[in-house]
Design a protein around this motif. Structure first.
Motif, short mmCIF file in Angstrom:
data_model
loop_
_atom_site.label_atom_id
_atom_site.label_comp_id
_atom_site.label_asym_id
_atom_site.label_seq_id
_atom_site.Cartn_x
_atom_site.Cartn_y
_atom_site.Cartn_z
N ARG B 15 44.03 43.87 33.39
CA ARG B 15 43.51 42.71 32.69
C ARG B 15 43.27 41.50 33.60
NH1 ARG B 15 47.11 42.42 28.19
NH2 ARG B 15 46.79 44.66 28.06
N PRO B 16 44.32 41.03 34.33
CA PRO B 16 44.07 39.82 35.11
C PRO B 16 43.05 40.04 36.23
CG PRO B 16 46.24 40.72 35.58
CD PRO B 16 45.68 41.50 34.44
N GLN B 17 42.81 41.28 36.60
CA GLN B 17 41.87 41.52 37.68
C GLN B 17 40.42 41.31 37.25
OE1 GLN B 17 42.26 45.34 39.51
NE2 GLN B 17 43.76 44.63 40.97
N GLU B 18 40.15 41.48 35.96
CA GLU B 18 38.75 41.46 35.52
C GLU B 18 38.10 40.10 35.69
OE1 GLU B 18 38.18 43.25 31.59
OE2 GLU B 18 39.48 44.85 32.32
N LYS B 19 38.79 39.03 35.23
CA LYS B 19 38.14 37.73 35.19
C LYS B 19 37.78 37.17 36.59
CE LYS B 19 40.14 35.06 32.15
NZ LYS B 19 40.77 33.84 31.69
N PRO B 20 38.79 36.98 37.49
CA PRO B 20 38.44 36.30 38.73
C PRO B 20 37.89 37.23 39.80
CG PRO B 20 40.79 36.71 38.63
CD PRO B 20 40.17 37.43 37.49
N SER B 21 37.37 38.38 39.42
CA SER B 21 36.98 39.34 40.44
C SER B 21 35.90 38.81 41.38
CB SER B 21 36.53 40.65 39.79
OG SER B 21 35.39 40.38 39.01
N VAL B 22 34.93 38.02 40.85
CA VAL B 22 33.87 37.47 41.70
C VAL B 22 34.45 36.47 42.71
CG1 VAL B 22 31.72 36.17 41.73
CG2 VAL B 22 32.17 37.79 39.88
N LEU B 23 35.32 35.61 42.19
CA LEU B 23 35.94 34.61 43.06
C LEU B 23 36.80 35.29 44.13
CD1 LEU B 23 36.91 31.78 40.58
CD2 LEU B 23 35.08 31.80 42.29
N GLU B 24 37.58 36.31 43.68
CA GLU B 24 38.43 37.05 44.63
C GLU B 24 37.57 37.65 45.72
OE1 GLU B 24 41.89 37.91 44.62
OE2 GLU B 24 42.05 36.16 43.30
N TRP B 25 36.44 38.21 45.31
CA TRP B 25 35.54 38.87 46.24
C TRP B 25 35.02 37.84 47.27
CZ3 TRP B 25 30.42 38.60 47.79
CH2 TRP B 25 29.90 39.75 48.45
N LEU B 26 34.68 36.65 46.77
CA LEU B 26 34.18 35.59 47.67
C LEU B 26 35.27 35.09 48.60
CD1 LEU B 26 31.85 33.38 45.47
CD2 LEU B 26 31.23 34.67 47.51
N LYS B 27 36.47 34.97 48.05
CA LYS B 27 37.57 34.44 48.83
C LYS B 27 37.88 35.37 50.00
CE LYS B 27 42.16 32.49 48.24
NZ LYS B 27 43.39 32.56 47.45
N ALA B 28 37.72 36.65 49.77
CA ALA B 28 38.00 37.62 50.83
C ALA B 28 36.91 37.64 51.89
CB ALA B 28 38.18 39.01 50.21
N ARG B 29 35.74 37.05 51.56
CA ARG B 29 34.62 37.05 52.53
C ARG B 29 34.13 35.63 52.76
NH1 ARG B 29 34.99 40.91 49.32
NH2 ARG B 29 34.72 43.11 49.91
N ASN B 31 32.68 34.14 55.08
CA ASN B 31 31.38 33.94 55.73
C ASN B 31 30.22 33.95 54.73
OD1 ASN B 31 32.24 33.50 58.29
ND2 ASN B 31 32.26 35.68 58.84
N VAL B 32 30.38 34.66 53.64
CA VAL B 32 29.32 34.69 52.63
C VAL B 32 29.08 33.27 52.11
CG1 VAL B 32 28.71 35.52 50.34
CG2 VAL B 32 29.82 37.06 51.98
N LEU B 33 30.18 32.58 51.78
CA LEU B 33 30.06 31.21 51.29
C LEU B 33 29.53 30.28 52.35
CD1 LEU B 33 33.01 30.26 48.92
CD2 LEU B 33 30.56 30.14 48.52
N ARG B 34 30.04 30.45 53.57
CA ARG B 34 29.62 29.55 54.66
C ARG B 34 28.11 29.64 54.86
NH1 ARG B 34 34.50 31.59 58.13
NH2 ARG B 34 36.09 30.11 57.47
N VAL B 35 27.62 30.87 55.02
CA VAL B 35 26.19 31.06 55.28
C VAL B 35 25.37 30.57 54.10
CG1 VAL B 35 24.39 32.78 55.68
CG2 VAL B 35 26.58 32.97 56.88
N SER B 36 25.80 30.91 52.87
CA SER B 36 25.05 30.48 51.70
C SER B 36 24.97 28.96 51.64
CB SER B 36 25.70 30.97 50.41
OG SER B 36 26.11 32.29 50.56
#
Ligand SMILES: Nc1ncnc2c1ncn2[C@@H]1O[C@H](COP(=O)(O)OP(=O)(O)O)[C@@H](O)[C@H]1O
Ligand SMILES: [Mg+2]
Lengths: 280, 278
Positions: B15-29, B31-36
């Motif tokens: 359950r708790p994994q479903e909601k913040p999955s996009v944010l978690e994914w971004l937090k782990a990468r 460089n994606v945010l930096r470049v964007s």
């Protein structure tokens, strides 16, 4: 108590009777600042008073005493790092004037060079002697194997546990095949398990090399398990209270001497000696 | 009982994994945010910049065009060389001289006490205030630029080397003494390596000050180099061309700092990981 002390005279070790180190009438004190020092007052503080003893060739002698009684100070004098205020220290009859390359020190806090990997830490003394790189690293590898650290030559000190760091410290001290090994509470900073393993391993190593060892400790058990003779110091100013030759030396490394019934009475005697001081 | 405890946590884990999955994914990468972020910034700048009076503001594609023209005409490469040479000389002298002076005052009390007042005074004065004086003495050419760079960049090296020498733990030196090292061996094999992390930190600061130094020098002389270009095009209100040397300096600065940081990590890795342990 008399009886136990008299045992000291009855030598039961293989050590030769020639004196390796002679300490004669050593006094030492320090000028301490008014703010520093643990007794608050400034001025001159006597640390060691009228200390005389000798260590025979091949003997392992422990200096046992409470923290602050001057054991490290005495060992640093024996290493030639500082001079006694009075009295003298001689090695094989030659008066000590400064550090000698055949007296090697193992430090309580390991004291490795943090930017050097194990191999060049161990080879450090030979590097100071100007020995070639290939040759000194061969010697270093030999002693790294003796202390059981083969495979860790390229590791840095911060990548090793405390016990392994002290193995490096011991290997470094052995590379020069020293006449005397000066060990300042070498296992004092380790947890109980590591400490026991290192004690056992050290005894095995020492049995092969048979160098003369001066071993500083504040652990009664450690002193009883390892030593040919124990020199018990009073608390500051450090004076020799008694010299004891525990009968366990012959069994070192073969069995756990702590379970022997006499072990308890020796430990009790030393404990009493140390306690008398504390309640004047 | 075993079965129940095996299945239960799995259900709650989901359950708790479903909601913040996009944010978690971004937090782990990261460089994606930096470049964007950078890409979005440039698009925004391009769109907004086109509507502003070109006297005051410009936009990325205009800067890019200006850079192309300035490179073709040889203007930019020439300025780069004109700035790089004094920068390299000034920085080298600052590093080498700074280490030597730092070691000398860290080792000999006589030099320490007698040079102390001068170093403190020079350090306290904003060195930029001395630039006109330096130009008066050393001229507008390479000598002047080099002197200005040294006046800024040598101090962090001196001060860091000096504190490195002063901070060497007594217990490290005692190892040398106990093993019969000569004074020279103690210096070579214990004091100097123990200072390397300090010296590297000093060099990193010196690079930053050196870049400031060369640009300030060229602002005053206003004839050659990247700093000269900035002054020239700002006087002519050629905003796009003005941005070209600014961006080149930025890129060079980042590259140099990264290089030194890499070197620093290699040479003082033992200290960083030692600190992490405790
Ligand atoms: N260089 C020094 N200057 C001043 N006091 C010192 C110095 N070295 C040791 N002492 C003092 O001498 C006493 C004995 O120290 P030390 O020999 O280290 O004791 P131990 O090793 O038995 O614990 C301590 O009180 C210590 O503070
Ligand atoms: Mg001590």
């Amino acid at each position: 108590m008399r009886n136990l002390a008299d045992n000291a005279v009855a030598e039961q070790t293989g050590a030769s009777t020639r004196a390796m180190i002679t300490v004669e009438g050593v006094h030492k004190g320090f000028n301490v600042r008014a703010t520093g020092g643990d007794d608050g007052g400034g001025g001159y503080m006597t640390v060691l008073q009228d200390v005389s003893f000798d260590v025979k060739e091949g003997e392992l002698v422990s200096l046992l005493g409470a923290s602050g009684c001057g054991k490290t100070t005495l060992l640093r004098m024996a290493a030639g790092l500082i001079k006694p205020d009075q009295g003298s220290i001689s090695i094989k009859g030659t008066r000590l004037q400064g550090p000698r390359k055949d007296l090697c020190m193992v430090f309580q806090n390991f004291s490795l060079l943090p930017w050097r990997p194990v191999l060049s830490n161990v080879a450090f003394p030979l590097e100071l002697d100007g020995m070639g790189k290939a040759e000194r690293e061969d010697v270093a590898r030999h002693y790294i194997e003796i202390v059981g650290l083969q495979g860790f030559e390229r590791h840095f000190p911060h990548e090793l546990s405390g016990g392994m760091q002290q193995r490096v410290g011991i290997a470094r001290a052995l590379t020069r095949k020293p006449l005397v090994l000066l060990m300042d509470e070498p296992f004092g900073a380790l947890d109980a398990q590591t400490r026991e393993t290192l004690q056992e391993d050290f005894i095995k190593i020492w049995a092969q090399l048979k160098t003369t060892v001066v071993f500083v400790t504040h652990s009664i058990d450690e002193a009883l398990m390892l030593s040919d003779r124990i020199i018990v110091f009073s608390s500051r100013p450090g004076r020799i209270k008694r010299t004891i030759a525990p009968p366990f030396a012959a069994l070192r490394g073969q069995e756990d001497v702590r379970v022997k019934p006499e072990f308890g009475s020796y430990a009790q005697e030393i404990r009493d000696l140390l306690r008398v001081e504390r309640t004047p | 009982m075993n079965d129940a405890s095996m299945t239960e946590p799995r259900a709650t884990d989901m359950r708790p994994q479903e909601k913040p999955s996009v944010l978690e994914w971004l937090k782990a990468r990261p460089n994606v945010l930096r470049v964007s972020a950078v890409v979005i910034f440039f698009i925004w700048w391009e769109l907004v910049g086109r509507d502003v009076n070109p006297l005051f503001m410009t936009y990325p594609s205009a800067i890019f065009r200006a850079a192309w023209i300035m490179t073709q005409s040889g203007e930019l490469p020439k300025a780069l060389v004109a700035s790089s040479l004094p920068f390299a000389i000034g920085l080298s002298i600052s590093i080498f001289g700074g280490i030597v002076i730092g070691i000398l005052i860290g080792t000999f009390w006589f030099l320490e006490y007698s040079l102390d007042p001068f170093l403190n005074a020079l350090y306290a004065i904003p060195r930029v205030a001395l630039v006109p004086l330096i130009i008066l003495w050393a001229g507008l050419e390479t000598t002047g630029k080099v002197t200005i760079i040294i006046s800024l960049a040598i101090f962090p090296v001196i001060i860091n080397t000096y504190s490195g020498i002063k901070d060497v733990r007594g217990s490290l030196i005692e190892i040398g003494r106990a093993y019969g090292a000569t004074e020279i061996q103690i210096f070579q094999k214990i004091v100097l390596p123990a200072c390397v992390p300090y010296i590297m930190a000093g060099i990193r600061l010196a690079v930053g000050f050196g870049i400031i130094g060369i640009i300030v020098a060229e602002f005053f002389t206003a004839i050659t180099g990247l700093g000269g270009l900035i002054v020239f095009y700002s006087n002519n209100f050629a905003t796009a061309k003005l941005f070209v040397p600014v961006i080149v300096i930025g890129i060079l600065g980042i590259a140099m700092t990264q290089l030194v940081a890499m070197l620093e990590k290699r040479l003082s890795g033992w200290r960083i990981s030692e600190r992490e342990r405790f």
